[in-house]
Design an enzyme around this catalytic site. Structure first.
Site, PDB file in Angstrom:
ATOM      1  N   LYS A 160       0.862  -1.193   0.000  1.00  0.00           N
ATOM      2  CA  LYS A 160       0.000   0.000   0.000  1.00  0.00           C
ATOM      3  C   LYS A 160       0.895   1.238   0.000  1.00  0.00           C
ATOM      4  O   LYS A 160       1.797   1.369   0.837  1.00  0.00           O
ATOM      5  CB  LYS A 160      -0.868  -0.037   1.255  1.00  0.00           C
ATOM      6  CG  LYS A 160      -2.159   0.719   1.171  1.00  0.00           C
ATOM      7  CD  LYS A 160      -2.924   0.453   2.455  1.00  0.00           C
ATOM      8  CE  LYS A 160      -4.256   1.108   2.483  1.00  0.00           C
ATOM      9  NZ  LYS A 160      -4.831   1.059   3.838  1.00  0.00           N
TER      10      LYS A 160
HETATM   11  C1  E4P Z   1      -8.095   2.073   3.886  1.00  0.00           C
HETATM   12  O1  E4P Z   1      -7.406   1.190   3.404  1.00  0.00           O
HETATM   13  C2  E4P Z   1      -7.829   2.738   5.173  1.00  0.00           C
HETATM   14  O2  E4P Z   1      -7.149   1.852   6.018  1.00  0.00           O
HETATM   15  C3  E4P Z   1      -9.061   3.130   5.927  1.00  0.00           C
HETATM   16  O3  E4P Z   1     -10.252   2.792   5.231  1.00  0.00           O
HETATM   17  C4  E4P Z   1      -9.036   4.499   6.523  1.00  0.00           C
HETATM   18  O4  E4P Z   1     -10.262   4.776   7.116  1.00  0.00           O
HETATM   19  P1  E4P Z   1     -10.492   5.896   8.222  1.00  0.00           P
HETATM   20  O5  E4P Z   1     -10.839   7.167   7.534  1.00  0.00           O
HETATM   21  O6  E4P Z   1     -11.650   5.371   9.020  1.00  0.00           O
HETATM   22  O7  E4P Z   1      -9.227   5.985   9.025  1.00  0.00           O
END
Ligand code: E4P
Length: 212
Positions: free
Chosen positions: A84
């Protein structure tokens, strides 16, 4: 649309996996820090539960070279690790390198359709538009799913859209209707998705009638 779970919590991953609906896992530095565990050890544990679906592991470096070095190490942990990478100039360069090396990538922190298009053109396997965080600042995060899905369809782009930053069941149903390939969902929301008061009432009535 497929379901990923958005967590680094092993109990939640095991519980979601046991439901038989889990196609992958996404983690991020905040989620891993919350668990207070060694990142690589936790990834080994996660990939021993989820052996086939994509498990996203995010790089911490912000420069392309650092991202590439980190991502190569992460990719060695298990064959289903997806690296990622944040949606930045250096991130795009890293994605291009990973693509050339056959390493799958998830471009994260996507907040516009052109960011998604650039990531796709760099070869991203997945792009992650953050719908909840857009809602938080007064935008409609789900509209971004529409835009990206439309652009990818018109240009025959195979990069998959992960609806991320999902906060409630309506995000999930709307993301599915608008063309997200995947929603990555916290365990709490997965539990909410299963529930309906009429289901509970129906069971209660069936059992009452059965028992006379
Ligand atoms: C996506 O891969 C992220 O880990 C995640 O959805 C972030 O979400 P948040 O805005 O709840 O931190």
């Amino acid at each position: 649309m497929k379901f990923f779970i958005d967590t680094a919590n092993l109990d939640d991953i095991q519980a979601a996996h046991a439901l038989g609906v889990l196609d992958g896992v996404t983690t991020n530095p905040s989620l891993v820090a919350k668990e207070g565990v060694n990142f690589h050890d936790r990834l080994k544990e996660i990939t021993s539960v989820v052996t086939e679906g994509s498990v996203s592991a995010e790089v911490i470096a912000t420069d392309a070279e650092g991202m590439i070095n980190e991502g190569r190490e992460l990719a060695k942990i298990a064959p289903n690790i997806t690296v990622k990478v944040p949606m930045t100039k250096d991130g795009l360069q890293a994605v291009k390198t990973f693509t050339d090396e056959g390493i799958k990538t998830n471009v994260t922190l996507v907040f516009s359709s052109v960011q998604a298009l650039l990531a796709a053109r760099a070869g991203a396997t997945y792009v992650s538009p953050f719908i909840g965080r857009l809602d938080d600042i007064g935008h409609n995060g789900l509209d971004l799913i529409d835009e990206i899905a439309h652009i990818f369809a018109v240009h025959d782009i195979s990069t998959e859209i992960i609806a991320a930053s999902v906060r409630h069941p309506m995000h999930v149903s709307e993301a599915a209707a608008r063309g997200a390939h995947i929603s990555t969902v916290p365990f709490k929301v997965i539990e909410q998705l299963m529930q309906h008061p009429l289901t509970d009432q129906g069971i209660e009535k069936f059992l009452k009638d059965w028992n006379g």
